[in-house]
Design a protein around this motif. Structure first.
Motif, mmCIF file in Angstrom:
data_model
loop_
_atom_site.group_PDB
_atom_site.id
_atom_site.type_symbol
_atom_site.label_atom_id
_atom_site.label_comp_id
_atom_site.label_asym_id
_atom_site.label_seq_id
_atom_site.Cartn_x
_atom_site.Cartn_y
_atom_site.Cartn_z
ATOM 1 N N ASP A 40 0.820 -1.211 0.000
ATOM 2 C CA ASP A 40 0.000 0.000 0.000
ATOM 3 C C ASP A 40 0.858 1.268 0.000
ATOM 4 O O ASP A 40 0.354 2.369 0.194
ATOM 5 C CB ASP A 40 -0.949 0.010 1.205
ATOM 6 C CG ASP A 40 -0.217 -0.027 2.543
ATOM 7 O OD1 ASP A 40 0.960 -0.452 2.586
ATOM 8 O OD2 ASP A 40 -0.827 0.370 3.564
ATOM 9 N N GLY A 41 2.149 1.118 -0.253
ATOM 10 C CA GLY A 41 3.066 2.244 -0.215
ATOM 11 C C GLY A 41 2.938 3.155 -1.417
ATOM 12 O O GLY A 41 2.581 2.708 -2.514
ATOM 13 N N ILE A 42 3.227 4.438 -1.206
ATOM 14 C CA ILE A 42 3.223 5.406 -2.308
ATOM 15 C C ILE A 42 4.549 6.147 -2.340
ATOM 16 O O ILE A 42 5.211 6.328 -1.319
ATOM 17 C CB ILE A 42 2.049 6.407 -2.229
ATOM 18 C CG1 ILE A 42 2.125 7.248 -0.950
ATOM 19 C CG2 ILE A 42 0.717 5.702 -2.363
ATOM 20 C CD1 ILE A 42 1.193 8.446 -0.958
ATOM 21 N N TYR A 43 4.915 6.550 -3.556
ATOM 22 C CA TYR A 43 6.123 7.324 -3.837
ATOM 23 C C TYR A 43 5.665 8.548 -4.622
ATOM 24 O O TYR A 43 5.071 8.403 -5.702
ATOM 25 C CB TYR A 43 7.083 6.450 -4.641
ATOM 26 C CG TYR A 43 8.229 7.170 -5.326
ATOM 27 C CD1 TYR A 43 9.183 7.867 -4.596
ATOM 28 C CD2 TYR A 43 8.367 7.134 -6.708
ATOM 29 C CE1 TYR A 43 10.233 8.510 -5.227
ATOM 30 C CE2 TYR A 43 9.413 7.764 -7.345
ATOM 31 C CZ TYR A 43 10.340 8.455 -6.603
ATOM 32 O OH TYR A 43 11.371 9.089 -7.235
ATOM 33 N N VAL A 44 5.882 9.751 -4.077
ATOM 34 C CA VAL A 44 5.315 10.968 -4.651
ATOM 35 C C VAL A 44 6.387 12.047 -4.783
ATOM 36 O O VAL A 44 7.196 12.238 -3.875
ATOM 37 C CB VAL A 44 4.171 11.519 -3.758
ATOM 38 C CG1 VAL A 44 3.522 12.734 -4.404
ATOM 39 C CG2 VAL A 44 3.132 10.460 -3.459
ATOM 40 N N ASP A 63 3.271 7.319 -7.549
ATOM 41 C CA ASP A 63 3.303 5.883 -7.826
ATOM 42 C C ASP A 63 2.781 5.072 -6.659
ATOM 43 O O ASP A 63 3.299 5.177 -5.545
ATOM 44 C CB ASP A 63 4.738 5.422 -8.118
ATOM 45 C CG ASP A 63 5.246 5.862 -9.473
ATOM 46 O OD1 ASP A 63 4.489 6.520 -10.213
ATOM 47 O OD2 ASP A 63 6.404 5.553 -9.781
ATOM 48 N N ASP A 64 1.782 4.256 -6.951
ATOM 49 C CA ASP A 64 1.372 3.211 -6.027
ATOM 50 C C ASP A 64 2.090 1.936 -6.466
ATOM 51 O O ASP A 64 2.998 1.990 -7.302
ATOM 52 C CB ASP A 64 -0.151 3.047 -6.025
ATOM 53 C CG ASP A 64 -0.721 2.713 -7.408
ATOM 54 O OD1 ASP A 64 0.046 2.427 -8.361
ATOM 55 O OD2 ASP A 64 -1.957 2.733 -7.538
ATOM 56 N N ALA A 65 1.721 0.781 -5.935
ATOM 57 C CA ALA A 65 2.427 -0.465 -6.254
ATOM 58 C C ALA A 65 2.402 -0.764 -7.752
ATOM 59 O O ALA A 65 3.429 -1.160 -8.332
ATOM 60 C CB ALA A 65 1.824 -1.626 -5.475
ATOM 61 N N TYR A 131 9.393 10.351 4.947
ATOM 62 C CA TYR A 131 9.220 8.902 4.889
ATOM 63 C C TYR A 131 8.297 8.450 6.011
ATOM 64 O O TYR A 131 8.344 9.009 7.118
ATOM 65 C CB TYR A 131 10.549 8.177 5.131
ATOM 66 C CG TYR A 131 11.650 8.458 4.158
ATOM 67 C CD1 TYR A 131 11.860 7.629 3.063
ATOM 68 C CD2 TYR A 131 12.513 9.534 4.347
ATOM 69 C CE1 TYR A 131 12.906 7.871 2.187
ATOM 70 C CE2 TYR A 131 13.554 9.776 3.472
ATOM 71 C CZ TYR A 131 13.741 8.948 2.396
ATOM 72 O OH TYR A 131 14.772 9.179 1.527
ATOM 73 N N VAL A 132 7.523 7.426 5.731
ATOM 74 C CA VAL A 132 6.851 6.661 6.769
ATOM 75 C C VAL A 132 7.341 5.237 6.584
ATOM 76 O O VAL A 132 7.190 4.651 5.505
ATOM 77 C CB VAL A 132 5.317 6.735 6.676
ATOM 78 C CG1 VAL A 132 4.676 5.821 7.735
ATOM 79 C CG2 VAL A 132 4.839 8.175 6.850
ATOM 80 N N ILE A 133 7.955 4.716 7.631
ATOM 81 C CA ILE A 133 8.504 3.359 7.630
ATOM 82 C C ILE A 133 7.655 2.505 8.567
ATOM 83 O O ILE A 133 7.436 2.890 9.724
ATOM 84 C CB ILE A 133 9.967 3.347 8.118
ATOM 85 C CG1 ILE A 133 10.837 4.345 7.351
ATOM 86 C CG2 ILE A 133 10.536 1.928 8.109
ATOM 87 C CD1 ILE A 133 10.971 4.098 5.886
ATOM 88 N N ARG A 146 5.375 5.348 2.725
ATOM 89 C CA ARG A 146 5.192 6.632 2.037
ATOM 90 C C ARG A 146 6.551 7.298 1.903
ATOM 91 O O ARG A 146 7.328 7.353 2.856
ATOM 92 C CB ARG A 146 4.246 7.498 2.861
ATOM 93 C CG ARG A 146 4.061 8.904 2.351
ATOM 94 C CD ARG A 146 3.032 9.604 3.219
ATOM 95 N NE ARG A 146 3.284 11.004 3.296
ATOM 96 C CZ ARG A 146 2.350 11.939 3.140
ATOM 97 N NH1 ARG A 146 1.113 11.601 2.931
ATOM 98 N NH2 ARG A 146 2.655 13.206 3.220
ATOM 99 N N LYS A 147 6.815 7.794 0.706
ATOM 100 C CA LYS A 147 7.998 8.614 0.452
ATOM 101 C C LYS A 147 7.544 9.795 -0.392
ATOM 102 O O LYS A 147 7.002 9.618 -1.489
ATOM 103 C CB LYS A 147 9.078 7.830 -0.292
ATOM 104 C CG LYS A 147 10.313 8.672 -0.610
ATOM 105 C CD LYS A 147 11.362 7.876 -1.357
ATOM 106 C CE LYS A 147 12.566 8.723 -1.713
ATOM 107 N NZ LYS A 147 13.582 7.946 -2.460
#
Length: 165
Positions: A40-44, A63-65, A131-133, A146-147
């Motif tokens: 469920d991670g996103i890169y924005v 970007d999602d997965a 970031y959320v780790i 999340r990044k």
């Protein structure tokens, strides 16, 4: 801002994952990079650096997965011009500021500088990265949820990057 400091083992664990991500990107190990992300991670990379509403604002990357998998495919199959003649990069990620720390996750802000070299030219990319780790059963199972890369020049003309920030 969280009261925790960099001596907190949870924060150090998150920082180590962030450094591992930077190393994988510099080595162009995009499959391993993508594996660092939660399903469920996103890169924005937002254009408007003051927003957290990425659904309703313009982004350079969101970007999602599924989108990350497609990006990795383009970068590794050799058909995209950005993959065929990609820049060499060196990333420095530092100035870690914990925002929220729990037993299951860490939210942290950092400064990132990417130097890219291609065809005799150096380009510089700099920004704040949030970031959320999410912690897994072991540090090897930790995931980026999340990044968000907020480029210092996002609201100006930003030359295309053929690599991930």
């Amino acid at each position: 801002m969280a009261e925790s400091t960099l001596t907190d083992s949870r924060i150090l664990q998150a920082v180590e994952l962030i450094w591992r991500e930077a190393d994988l990107l510099d080595r162009k190990d995009y499959h391993a990079w993508n594996d660092l992300y939660a399903d469920d991670g996103i890169y924005v990379i937002p254009v408007e650096t003051s927003t957290d509403d990425f659904d309703d604002h313009l982004n350079m990357v969101y970007d999602d997965a599924r989108m990350r998998a497609m990006r990795v495919q383009r970068l590794t199959e050799g058909y995209a011009i950005s993959a065929v003649d990609s820049a060499k990069t060196i990333r420095t990620v530092s100035r870690f500021v914990p925002l929220e720390v729990t037993d299951t996750s860490v939210s942290i802000r950092a400064g990132q500088v990417v130097v890219a070299y291609k065809r005799g030219n150096h380009d510089l990319w700099a920004g704040d990265v949030e970031y959320v780790i999410r912690f897994g059963a072991t540090p090897a199972d930790d995931k980026i949820v999340r990044k968000v890369v907020r480029l210092v020049n996002a609201e100006d003309v930003v030359l295309a990057a053929g690599f991930l920030l």
